[in-house]
Design a protein around this motif. Sequence first.
Motif, PDB file in Angstrom:
ATOM      1  N   MET A   1       0.826  -1.207   0.000  1.00 29.33           N
ATOM      2  CA  MET A   1       0.000   0.000   0.000  1.00 29.33           C
ATOM      3  C   MET A   1       0.863   1.262   0.000  1.00 29.33           C
ATOM      4  O   MET A   1       0.640   2.190  -0.785  1.00 29.33           O
ATOM      5  CB  MET A   1      -0.915  -0.006   1.237  1.00 29.33           C
ATOM      6  N   ALA A   2       1.872   1.291   0.871  1.00 29.51           N
ATOM      7  CA  ALA A   2       2.738   2.467   0.955  1.00 29.51           C
ATOM      8  C   ALA A   2       3.509   2.674  -0.345  1.00 29.51           C
ATOM      9  O   ALA A   2       3.675   3.810  -0.815  1.00 29.51           O
ATOM     10  CB  ALA A   2       3.701   2.332   2.132  1.00 29.51           C
ATOM     11  N   ALA A   3       3.984   1.562  -0.930  1.00 26.85           N
ATOM     12  CA  ALA A   3       4.718   1.655  -2.199  1.00 26.85           C
ATOM     13  C   ALA A   3       3.812   2.184  -3.303  1.00 26.85           C
ATOM     14  O   ALA A   3       4.217   3.032  -4.113  1.00 26.85           O
ATOM     15  CB  ALA A   3       5.288   0.297  -2.579  1.00 26.85           C
ATOM     16  N   TYR A   4       2.573   1.688  -3.348  1.00 23.80           N
ATOM     17  CA  TYR A   4       1.616   2.145  -4.362  1.00 23.80           C
ATOM     18  C   TYR A   4       1.376   3.642  -4.231  1.00 23.80           C
ATOM     19  O   TYR A   4       1.429   4.381  -5.221  1.00 23.80           O
ATOM     20  CB  TYR A   4       0.302   1.379  -4.213  1.00 23.80           C
ATOM     21  N   LEU A  10       4.550  10.296  -6.713  1.00 25.58           N
ATOM     22  CA  LEU A  10       5.685  10.686  -7.549  1.00 25.58           C
ATOM     23  C   LEU A  10       5.221  11.024  -8.970  1.00 25.58           C
ATOM     24  O   LEU A  10       5.662  12.034  -9.556  1.00 25.58           O
ATOM     25  CB  LEU A  10       6.712   9.550  -7.579  1.00 25.58           C
ATOM     26  N   ILE A  11       4.337  10.205  -9.523  1.00 23.49           N
ATOM     27  CA  ILE A  11       3.814  10.473 -10.860  1.00 23.49           C
ATOM     28  C   ILE A  11       3.090  11.819 -10.883  1.00 23.49           C
ATOM     29  O   ILE A  11       3.267  12.630 -11.803  1.00 23.49           O
ATOM     30  CB  ILE A  11       2.866   9.340 -11.309  1.00 23.49           C
ATOM     31  N   ALA A  12       2.274  12.068  -9.856  1.00 19.37           N
ATOM     32  CA  ALA A  12       1.533  13.332  -9.791  1.00 19.37           C
ATOM     33  C   ALA A  12       2.474  14.521  -9.691  1.00 19.37           C
ATOM     34  O   ALA A  12       2.245  15.570 -10.314  1.00 19.37           O
ATOM     35  CB  ALA A  12       0.571  13.314  -8.601  1.00 19.37           C
ATOM     36  N   ILE A  59      -5.869   6.699  -5.375  1.00 24.18           N
ATOM     37  CA  ILE A  59      -5.324   6.330  -4.059  1.00 24.18           C
ATOM     38  C   ILE A  59      -6.467   6.063  -3.082  1.00 24.18           C
ATOM     39  O   ILE A  59      -6.435   5.101  -2.300  1.00 24.18           O
ATOM     40  CB  ILE A  59      -4.394   7.440  -3.534  1.00 24.18           C
ATOM     41  N   LEU A  60      -7.505   6.924  -3.145  1.00 19.62           N
ATOM     42  CA  LEU A  60      -8.661   6.743  -2.269  1.00 19.62           C
ATOM     43  C   LEU A  60      -9.348   5.407  -2.538  1.00 19.62           C
ATOM     44  O   LEU A  60      -9.688   4.665  -1.602  1.00 19.62           O
ATOM     45  CB  LEU A  60      -9.647   7.897  -2.484  1.00 19.62           C
ATOM     46  N   ILE A  61      -9.538   5.074  -3.820  1.00 17.88           N
ATOM     47  CA  ILE A  61     -10.177   3.804  -4.172  1.00 17.88           C
ATOM     48  C   ILE A  61      -9.319   2.628  -3.719  1.00 17.88           C
ATOM     49  O   ILE A  61      -9.827   1.599  -3.263  1.00 17.88           O
ATOM     50  CB  ILE A  61     -10.435   3.736  -5.695  1.00 17.88           C
ATOM     51  N   ASN A  62      -7.987   2.777  -3.839  1.00 20.21           N
ATOM     52  CA  ASN A  62      -7.093   1.695  -3.417  1.00 20.21           C
ATOM     53  C   ASN A  62      -7.194   1.437  -1.918  1.00 20.21           C
ATOM     54  O   ASN A  62      -7.074   0.293  -1.470  1.00 20.21           O
ATOM     55  CB  ASN A  62      -5.656   2.035  -3.797  1.00 20.21           C
ATOM     56  N   ILE A 262      -1.401  -5.926 -12.854  1.00 22.87           N
ATOM     57  CA  ILE A 262      -2.499  -4.949 -12.849  1.00 22.87           C
ATOM     58  C   ILE A 262      -2.006  -3.608 -12.328  1.00 22.87           C
ATOM     59  O   ILE A 262      -2.319  -2.545 -12.895  1.00 22.87           O
ATOM     60  CB  ILE A 262      -3.676  -5.468 -12.001  1.00 22.87           C
ATOM     61  N   TYR A 263      -1.202  -3.629 -11.269  1.00 22.38           N
ATOM     62  CA  TYR A 263      -0.653  -2.382 -10.730  1.00 22.38           C
ATOM     63  C   TYR A 263       0.265  -1.702 -11.757  1.00 22.38           C
ATOM     64  O   TYR A 263       0.233  -0.479 -11.914  1.00 22.38           O
ATOM     65  CB  TYR A 263       0.109  -2.646  -9.426  1.00 22.38           C
TER      66      TYR A 263
END
Length: 318
Positions: A1-4, A10-12, A59-62, A262-263
């Motif tokens: 979760m933290a890595a995701y 970072l992308i944002a 992130i919220l959905i995850n 998928i990720y």
Amino acid sequence: MAAYIGIEVLIALVSVPGNVLVIWAVKVNQALRDATFCFIVSLAVADVAVGALVIPLAILINIGPQTYFHTCLMVACPVLILTQSSILALLAIAVDRYLRVKIPLRYKTVVTPRRAAVAIAGCWVLSFVVGLTPMFGWNNLHAVERAWAANGSVGEPVIKCEFEKVISMEYMVYFNFFVWVLPPLLLMVLIYLEVFYLIRKQLNRKPSAPPGDPQRYYGKELKIAKSLALILFLFALSWLPLHIFNCITLFCPSCHKPTILIYIAIFLTHGNSAMNPIVYAFRIQKFRVTFLKIWNNHFRCQPAPAVDEDPPEERPDD
């Protein structure tokens, strides 16, 4: 979760400033005011929204909060709108480049600023219609309500908010992918193939061309077309894996889909929003020079020597 979450953040952090810089560059450089760059701004706006809106929602959905069905549906729809807007902007860019090489003498009378603005507005309206279609009923509400009622519950279902739980795979595959993603991508490939054919043909035959040196005009068009075709290639490379997974989900529900893949597919779709400014900086000199000017004027501690916004080899044809 933290890595995701870390990767998404970072992308944002790359996507939002990079695409704001693209919009800023078009605003400050008059040489970046033709129709192509207006469509590029529309694409950049969508990419800014991906970084500023879609990624936080992803992130919220995850995290998987418990929400009402329609609340979760509203959280899932923005990515559909912005993806469609990007595709239509890329299609508009392809058509614009085709017209520049097909009818160079009449291009400026055919592609006017007003018509470009109407095209951009039309792309966004269509994107909202396509992206909000699940809100109008093409969703998984009936299946969720059946499960909700089977448990003896009443009222609007409360669910763990997940994309596939609210968005119908029939919509994603038959309508979104087979109608609004795959055909435009194939059409754009054909358009760019025709653009390259026309440019090569003109460079080889050296016919009469717009005012100025034909070699210079078509040489510039070839360079820009290659850069924009690269943008299209990266978009397809980033989005097709996730759509392929959607097809597997629909046509082979029992097939195993590795979570890590998928990720990766999700990261590719979000990461695509950060790729375009990098391509512009390395491939299109007008953007590169304007980026440097913005950096020198607004972010350096000491002003740097002025740079030419419109290098000789890429001056706009008047």
